[in-house]
Design an enzyme around this catalytic site. Structure first.
Site, PDB file in Angstrom:
ATOM      1  N   GLY A  23     -24.386  51.886 -10.121  1.00 45.33           N
ATOM      2  CA  GLY A  23     -24.365  51.525 -11.538  1.00 45.33           C
ATOM      3  C   GLY A  23     -24.663  52.715 -12.431  1.00 45.33           C
ATOM      4  O   GLY A  23     -24.552  53.867 -12.004  1.00 45.33           O
ATOM      5  N   LEU A  25     -22.797  53.552 -14.874  1.00 46.01           N
ATOM      6  CA  LEU A  25     -21.473  54.162 -14.696  1.00 46.01           C
ATOM      7  C   LEU A  25     -21.171  55.184 -15.781  1.00 46.01           C
ATOM      8  O   LEU A  25     -21.389  54.944 -16.963  1.00 46.01           O
ATOM      9  CB  LEU A  25     -20.380  53.079 -14.698  1.00 46.01           C
ATOM     10  N   GLU A  27     -18.232  58.790 -16.549  1.00 48.27           N
ATOM     11  CA  GLU A  27     -16.823  59.148 -16.328  1.00 48.27           C
ATOM     12  C   GLU A  27     -16.522  59.497 -14.868  1.00 48.27           C
ATOM     13  O   GLU A  27     -15.396  59.328 -14.414  1.00 48.27           O
ATOM     14  CB  GLU A  27     -16.402  60.314 -17.228  1.00 48.27           C
ATOM     15  N   HIS A  29     -17.807  58.009 -12.149  1.00 46.22           N
ATOM     16  CA  HIS A  29     -17.541  56.718 -11.497  1.00 46.22           C
ATOM     17  C   HIS A  29     -16.187  56.162 -11.947  1.00 46.22           C
ATOM     18  O   HIS A  29     -15.442  55.597 -11.152  1.00 46.22           O
ATOM     19  CB  HIS A  29     -18.607  55.685 -11.867  1.00 46.22           C
ATOM     20  N   VAL A 180     -16.263  65.116 -11.606  1.00 49.89           N
ATOM     21  CA  VAL A 180     -16.016  65.153 -13.057  1.00 49.89           C
ATOM     22  C   VAL A 180     -17.204  65.867 -13.702  1.00 49.89           C
ATOM     23  O   VAL A 180     -18.363  65.573 -13.395  1.00 49.89           O
ATOM     24  CB  VAL A 180     -15.859  63.734 -13.629  1.00 49.89           C
ATOM     25  N   LEU A 188     -21.343  65.421 -13.962  1.00 48.55           N
ATOM     26  CA  LEU A 188     -21.890  64.152 -14.454  1.00 48.55           C
ATOM     27  C   LEU A 188     -22.726  63.502 -13.353  1.00 48.55           C
ATOM     28  O   LEU A 188     -22.344  63.519 -12.190  1.00 48.55           O
ATOM     29  CB  LEU A 188     -20.760  63.204 -14.859  1.00 48.55           C
ATOM     30  N   ARG A 191     -28.417  60.603 -13.183  1.00 46.11           N
ATOM     31  CA  ARG A 191     -29.763  61.158 -13.387  1.00 46.11           C
ATOM     32  C   ARG A 191     -29.820  62.156 -14.545  1.00 46.11           C
ATOM     33  O   ARG A 191     -30.914  62.567 -14.931  1.00 46.11           O
ATOM     34  CB  ARG A 191     -30.265  61.818 -12.098  1.00 46.11           C
TER      35      ARG A 191
HETATM   36  P1  AMP Z   1     -23.832  56.782  -7.337  1.00 48.76           P
HETATM   37  O1  AMP Z   1     -23.725  55.703  -8.346  1.00 48.76           O
HETATM   38  O2  AMP Z   1     -24.565  57.997  -7.809  1.00 48.76           O
HETATM   39  O3  AMP Z   1     -24.301  56.297  -5.987  1.00 48.76           O
HETATM   40  O4  AMP Z   1     -22.358  57.298  -7.092  1.00 48.76           O
HETATM   41  C1  AMP Z   1     -21.331  56.405  -6.751  1.00 48.76           C
HETATM   42  C2  AMP Z   1     -20.079  57.183  -6.442  1.00 48.76           C
HETATM   43  O5  AMP Z   1     -19.704  57.948  -7.606  1.00 48.76           O
HETATM   44  C3  AMP Z   1     -20.263  58.209  -5.314  1.00 48.76           C
HETATM   45  O6  AMP Z   1     -19.098  58.186  -4.496  1.00 48.76           O
HETATM   46  C4  AMP Z   1     -20.408  59.500  -6.055  1.00 48.76           C
HETATM   47  O7  AMP Z   1     -20.012  60.633  -5.308  1.00 48.76           O
HETATM   48  C5  AMP Z   1     -19.485  59.288  -7.230  1.00 48.76           C
HETATM   49  N1  AMP Z   1     -19.814  60.192  -8.339  1.00 48.76           N
HETATM   50  C6  AMP Z   1     -21.025  60.392  -8.920  1.00 48.76           C
HETATM   51  N2  AMP Z   1     -20.950  61.344  -9.861  1.00 48.76           N
HETATM   52  C7  AMP Z   1     -19.660  61.776  -9.871  1.00 48.76           C
HETATM   53  C8  AMP Z   1     -18.945  62.776 -10.625  1.00 48.76           C
HETATM   54  N3  AMP Z   1     -19.529  63.518 -11.550  1.00 48.76           N
HETATM   55  N4  AMP Z   1     -17.619  62.935 -10.366  1.00 48.76           N
HETATM   56  C9  AMP Z   1     -17.004  62.183  -9.416  1.00 48.76           C
HETATM   57  N5  AMP Z   1     -17.620  61.226  -8.687  1.00 48.76           N
HETATM   58  C10 AMP Z   1     -18.928  61.034  -8.907  1.00 48.76           C
END
Ligand code: AMP
Length: 277
Positions: A23, A25, A27, A29, A180, A188, A191
């Site tokens: 969550g 979310l 850009e 995600h 991204v 992005l 955190r």
């Molecule tokens: P998280 O919500 O942090 O567990 O991330 C969920 C998914 O989003 C994971 O596959 C991450 O690698 C991906 N993700 C997080 N940040 C980015 C980003 N800046 N660019 C592309 N994918 C991302």
């Protein structure tokens, strides 16, 4: 778009394309959800796109940010829908871990070498990939996706899940999307909201370090350049390395497909980033 809380309610949307997230979310995600939509629409009968939102307690160590991790459920649903999601699946802890999160790990789950050997994320967060593999395995069991999309942002995690799926012969195709970034290079991350303005500037040290590694011609030169940039930006270094991009093990020669990976703290905020070099 449907919002679903239990595995039983997923009955009509099995066999789709899944995007697992915690969550908050952004850009990054959303790029995964758009990719999932494209993959789903490439089938004669479009498949459902299922975005999962679950802040997974088993991948946080005591004292990490589990309880204050940003939670923005309503905005997440609006964004997911705008990018083509058909379903948001937001299970409770009891649905994900029927025997409780502290129960022993399901012995069928393989924690691959790339999660155990390189001495990167698993070194400072030994619980992390065990928690990630448990959660992703259970999500796949509930959602039964044909494909799933992950980000390169969490590179060791992407390799871990790909290897887990391969080694367990799970019938899920893994796709990945590039990281991204903000215009100035900051990757992005959910955190990033923890960063104050001065810390936000220092956090740029991570992407600057990776760019410095790309300009180097040997592994030693790249690693030393990364450390200098991180120190200059007051990033407390956890690791700053160039590794084999498939195994994440040390390499001698940059001519191999190689990946630069950094992790460090800006104040209390731990950040990670990586780039192909
Ligand atoms: P998280 O919500 O942090 O567990 O991330 C969920 C998914 O989003 C994971 O596959 C991450 O690698 C991906 N993700 C997080 N940040 C980015 C980003 N800046 N660019 C592309 N994918 C991302």
């Amino acid at each position: 778009m449907q919002i679903v809380w239990t595995g039983a309610d997923l009955e009509d949307c099995l066999g789709g394309v899944c995007v697992p997230t915690m969550g908050a979310l952004h850009e990054g995600h959303l790029s995964l959800i758009r990719r999932a939509r494209e993959e789903a629409d490439a089938h004669a009968e479009p498949l459902p796109v299922v975005v999962t939102i679950f802040v997974n307690p088993t991948q946080f160590a005591p004292g990490e940010d589990f309880s204050r991790y940003p939670r923005t459920f309503e905005a997440d649903c609006t964004r997911a829908e705008a990018c083509g999601a058909d379903v948001v699946f937001a299970p409770e802890v009891g649905e994900m871990y029927p025997n409780g999160p502290n129960a022993p790990i399901d012995p069928r789950i393989v924690i691959p070498e790339v999660a155990r050997r390189p001495g990167l994320e698993e070194k400072s967060r030994p619980q992390f990939f065990i928690g990630v593999c448990r959660a992703v395995h259970r999500l796949f069991e509930l959602v039964q996706p044909r494909a799933a999309v992950f980000g390169e942002k969490d590179y060791q995690q992407l390799l871990t899940i790909s290897a887990m799926v391969r080694e367990m012969a799970l019938p899920v195709q893994i796709h990945s999307e590039p990281t991204v970034r903000e215009e100035d290079g900051l990757a992005l991350s959910s955190r990033n909201v923890y960063l104050g303005p001065a810390q936000r500037k220092r956090a740029l040290g991570l992407s600057k370090a990776l760019k410095a590694a790309r300009a180097a011609s040997t592994v030693a030169e790249a690693e030393s350049a990364m450390r200098s940039v991180l120190l200059a930006n007051q990033v407390e270094i956890d690791y700053a390395v160039v590794r084999d991009s498939h195994t994440l093990m040390p390499i001698q020669n940059m001519a191999l497909p190689a990946r630069a990976l950094v992790a460090g703290k800006v104040g209390p905020v731990r950040l990670i980033d990586n780039m192909a070099v």
